[in-house]
Write a protein that holds these residues in place. Sequence first.
Motif, PDB file in Angstrom:
ATOM      1  N   THR A  11       8.108  -7.258 -77.498  1.00 18.52           N
ATOM      2  CA  THR A  11       7.332  -8.493 -77.645  1.00 18.52           C
ATOM      3  C   THR A  11       6.798  -8.943 -76.287  1.00 18.52           C
ATOM      4  O   THR A  11       7.374  -8.625 -75.244  1.00 18.52           O
ATOM      5  CB  THR A  11       8.177  -9.631 -78.255  1.00 18.52           C
ATOM      6  N   THR A  12       5.687  -9.685 -76.323  1.00 20.07           N
ATOM      7  CA  THR A  12       5.057 -10.185 -75.094  1.00 20.07           C
ATOM      8  C   THR A  12       4.730 -11.663 -75.219  1.00 20.07           C
ATOM      9  O   THR A  12       4.668 -12.218 -76.323  1.00 20.07           O
ATOM     10  CB  THR A  12       3.732  -9.442 -74.801  1.00 20.07           C
ATOM     11  N   LEU A  13       4.473 -12.272 -74.061  1.00 17.97           N
ATOM     12  CA  LEU A  13       4.005 -13.653 -73.984  1.00 17.97           C
ATOM     13  C   LEU A  13       2.991 -13.740 -72.857  1.00 17.97           C
ATOM     14  O   LEU A  13       3.238 -13.245 -71.753  1.00 17.97           O
ATOM     15  CB  LEU A  13       5.165 -14.611 -73.703  1.00 17.97           C
ATOM     16  N   ASN A  14       1.842 -14.363 -73.138  1.00 18.55           N
ATOM     17  CA  ASN A  14       0.853 -14.624 -72.088  1.00 18.55           C
ATOM     18  C   ASN A  14       1.268 -15.902 -71.373  1.00 18.55           C
ATOM     19  O   ASN A  14       1.229 -16.985 -71.967  1.00 18.55           O
ATOM     20  CB  ASN A  14      -0.546 -14.805 -72.681  1.00 18.55           C
ATOM     21  N   THR A  15       1.647 -15.788 -70.108  1.00 20.57           N
ATOM     22  CA  THR A  15       2.096 -16.963 -69.356  1.00 20.57           C
ATOM     23  C   THR A  15       0.926 -17.796 -68.837  1.00 20.57           C
ATOM     24  O   THR A  15       1.084 -18.977 -68.574  1.00 20.57           O
ATOM     25  CB  THR A  15       3.014 -16.550 -68.201  1.00 20.57           C
ATOM     26  N   PHE A  16      -0.210 -17.187 -68.674  1.00 14.04           N
ATOM     27  CA  PHE A  16      -1.463 -17.871 -68.363  1.00 14.04           C
ATOM     28  C   PHE A  16      -2.578 -16.894 -68.661  1.00 14.04           C
ATOM     29  O   PHE A  16      -2.329 -15.702 -68.803  1.00 14.04           O
ATOM     30  CB  PHE A  16      -1.537 -18.347 -66.896  1.00 14.04           C
ATOM     31  N   GLY A  17      -3.786 -17.380 -68.763  1.00 10.19           N
ATOM     32  CA  GLY A  17      -4.876 -16.441 -68.968  1.00 10.19           C
ATOM     33  C   GLY A  17      -6.194 -17.088 -69.302  1.00 10.19           C
ATOM     34  O   GLY A  17      -6.237 -18.171 -69.869  1.00 10.19           O
ATOM     35  N   THR A  18      -7.237 -16.385 -68.910  1.00 10.08           N
ATOM     36  CA  THR A  18      -8.593 -16.854 -69.144  1.00 10.08           C
ATOM     37  C   THR A  18      -9.464 -15.683 -69.558  1.00 10.08           C
ATOM     38  O   THR A  18      -9.364 -14.600 -68.991  1.00 10.08           O
ATOM     39  CB  THR A  18      -9.173 -17.474 -67.852  1.00 10.08           C
ATOM     40  N   VAL A  19     -10.331 -15.915 -70.550  1.00  9.36           N
ATOM     41  CA  VAL A  19     -11.309 -14.923 -70.988  1.00  9.36           C
ATOM     42  C   VAL A  19     -12.689 -15.467 -70.655  1.00  9.36           C
ATOM     43  O   VAL A  19     -13.025 -16.601 -71.008  1.00  9.36           O
ATOM     44  CB  VAL A  19     -11.189 -14.648 -72.507  1.00  9.36           C
ATOM     45  N   ASN A  20     -13.482 -14.673 -69.963  1.00  5.55           N
ATOM     46  CA  ASN A  20     -14.838 -15.045 -69.577  1.00  5.55           C
ATOM     47  C   ASN A  20     -15.791 -14.089 -70.289  1.00  5.55           C
ATOM     48  O   ASN A  20     -15.756 -12.893 -70.050  1.00  5.55           O
ATOM     49  CB  ASN A  20     -14.984 -14.928 -68.060  1.00  5.55           C
ATOM     50  N   ILE A  21     -16.632 -14.625 -71.158  1.00  2.99           N
ATOM     51  CA  ILE A  21     -17.601 -13.805 -71.883  1.00  2.99           C
ATOM     52  C   ILE A  21     -19.002 -14.262 -71.501  1.00  2.99           C
ATOM     53  O   ILE A  21     -19.365 -15.411 -71.703  1.00  2.99           O
ATOM     54  CB  ILE A  21     -17.396 -13.884 -73.410  1.00  2.99           C
TER      55      ILE A  21
ATOM     56  N   MET B 202      -8.305 -12.189 -67.110  1.00  2.99           N
ATOM     57  CA  MET B 202      -7.212 -12.166 -66.158  1.00  2.99           C
ATOM     58  C   MET B 202      -6.104 -13.003 -66.770  1.00  2.99           C
ATOM     59  O   MET B 202      -6.334 -14.142 -67.183  1.00  2.99           O
ATOM     60  CB  MET B 202      -7.598 -12.753 -64.812  1.00  2.99           C
ATOM     61  N   GLN B 203      -4.920 -12.406 -66.839  1.00  2.00           N
ATOM     62  CA  GLN B 203      -3.821 -13.153 -67.435  1.00  2.00           C
ATOM     63  C   GLN B 203      -2.484 -12.678 -66.915  1.00  2.00           C
ATOM     64  O   GLN B 203      -2.359 -11.570 -66.412  1.00  2.00           O
ATOM     65  CB  GLN B 203      -3.847 -13.057 -68.949  1.00  2.00           C
ATOM     66  N   GLY B 204      -1.504 -13.564 -67.053  1.00  2.00           N
ATOM     67  CA  GLY B 204      -0.119 -13.200 -66.810  1.00  2.00           C
ATOM     68  C   GLY B 204       0.453 -12.723 -68.125  1.00  2.00           C
ATOM     69  O   GLY B 204       0.284 -13.375 -69.157  1.00  2.00           O
TER      70      GLY B 204
ATOM     71  N   ARG C 107       9.635  -4.639 -68.814  1.00  2.00           N
ATOM     72  CA  ARG C 107      10.370  -5.892 -68.775  1.00  2.00           C
ATOM     73  C   ARG C 107       9.936  -6.629 -67.505  1.00  2.00           C
ATOM     74  O   ARG C 107       9.963  -6.069 -66.426  1.00  2.00           O
ATOM     75  CB  ARG C 107      11.868  -5.624 -68.735  1.00  2.00           C
ATOM     76  N   GLY C 108       9.493  -7.861 -67.673  1.00  2.00           N
ATOM     77  CA  GLY C 108       9.095  -8.646 -66.520  1.00  2.00           C
ATOM     78  C   GLY C 108       7.650  -9.103 -66.615  1.00  2.00           C
ATOM     79  O   GLY C 108       6.974  -8.900 -67.623  1.00  2.00           O
ATOM     80  N   SER C 109       7.203  -9.721 -65.531  1.00  2.00           N
ATOM     81  CA  SER C 109       5.854 -10.298 -65.491  1.00  2.00           C
ATOM     82  C   SER C 109       4.877  -9.365 -64.805  1.00  2.00           C
ATOM     83  O   SER C 109       5.180  -8.763 -63.777  1.00  2.00           O
ATOM     84  CB  SER C 109       5.888 -11.638 -64.749  1.00  2.00           C
ATOM     85  N   TYR C 110       3.678  -9.294 -65.387  1.00  2.00           N
ATOM     86  CA  TYR C 110       2.599  -8.457 -64.882  1.00  2.00           C
ATOM     87  C   TYR C 110       1.347  -9.317 -64.757  1.00  2.00           C
ATOM     88  O   TYR C 110       1.159 -10.260 -65.517  1.00  2.00           O
ATOM     89  CB  TYR C 110       2.289  -7.321 -65.855  1.00  2.00           C
ATOM     90  N   ILE C 111       0.491  -8.979 -63.810  1.00  4.89           N
ATOM     91  CA  ILE C 111      -0.856  -9.555 -63.767  1.00  4.89           C
ATOM     92  C   ILE C 111      -1.755  -8.502 -64.412  1.00  4.89           C
ATOM     93  O   ILE C 111      -1.744  -7.336 -64.016  1.00  4.89           O
ATOM     94  CB  ILE C 111      -1.322  -9.911 -62.338  1.00  4.89           C
ATOM     95  N   TRP C 112      -2.474  -8.909 -65.444  1.00  5.40           N
ATOM     96  CA  TRP C 112      -3.269  -7.975 -66.231  1.00  5.40           C
ATOM     97  C   TRP C 112      -4.725  -8.383 -66.148  1.00  5.40           C
ATOM     98  O   TRP C 112      -5.089  -9.528 -66.430  1.00  5.40           O
ATOM     99  CB  TRP C 112      -2.779  -8.003 -67.670  1.00  5.40           C
ATOM    100  N   THR C 113      -5.562  -7.460 -65.749  1.00  4.65           N
ATOM    101  CA  THR C 113      -7.003  -7.693 -65.715  1.00  4.65           C
ATOM    102  C   THR C 113      -7.680  -6.582 -66.508  1.00  4.65           C
ATOM    103  O   THR C 113      -7.224  -5.446 -66.508  1.00  4.65           O
ATOM    104  CB  THR C 113      -7.557  -7.690 -64.282  1.00  4.65           C
TER     105      THR C 113
END
Length: 152
Positions: free
Chosen positions: A73-83, A63-65, A40-46
């Motif tokens: 359930t989850t929600l991405n609060t921000f995020g970017t994918v670099n390929i 990298m995303q929140g 429960r709560g916000s995580y920084i995920w890489t």
Amino acid sequence: MSCFLLVCALASLIATMTLGTSSTARAAADARVCSVGMLRGSYIWTFEAYSNFGGTLVPTTVMQGLRFNGDGTTLNTFGTVNIGGTIIVDVTGAVGTYTVAPDCTGTLSITTGPNFNIYVGPAAQQLWTTVIAGGDVTGGLGVGKATRLPGR
């Protein structure tokens, strides 16, 4: 003879300390039971991965929140994918689901994205992920870590 007795006494003391410590540590680890509600709560995920594009593995970073709602359930609060050095996806607003078993293993599935196996660390301060299917990393591989943000 006295040296022999001293050595035996020291060996007994070390064996007793080792067994006592091991059983105490083992009991503490066995007492930990995990559940969906502990996330429960916000995580920084890489995470870093290699995506399969036309038979070629291309480096991928994310990298995303990620907000866990404590109900699976989850929600991405921000995020970017670099390929391959190109920012191709803004994953802000993506939703997903997760499970957590009593042994602290589970799954994380991002809707229209990849699926992960997860392991939840002590007090749910961190979790580790590995890609198992889906999304832009189909046919590739990837591992990552999420860390709970303080006060969130």
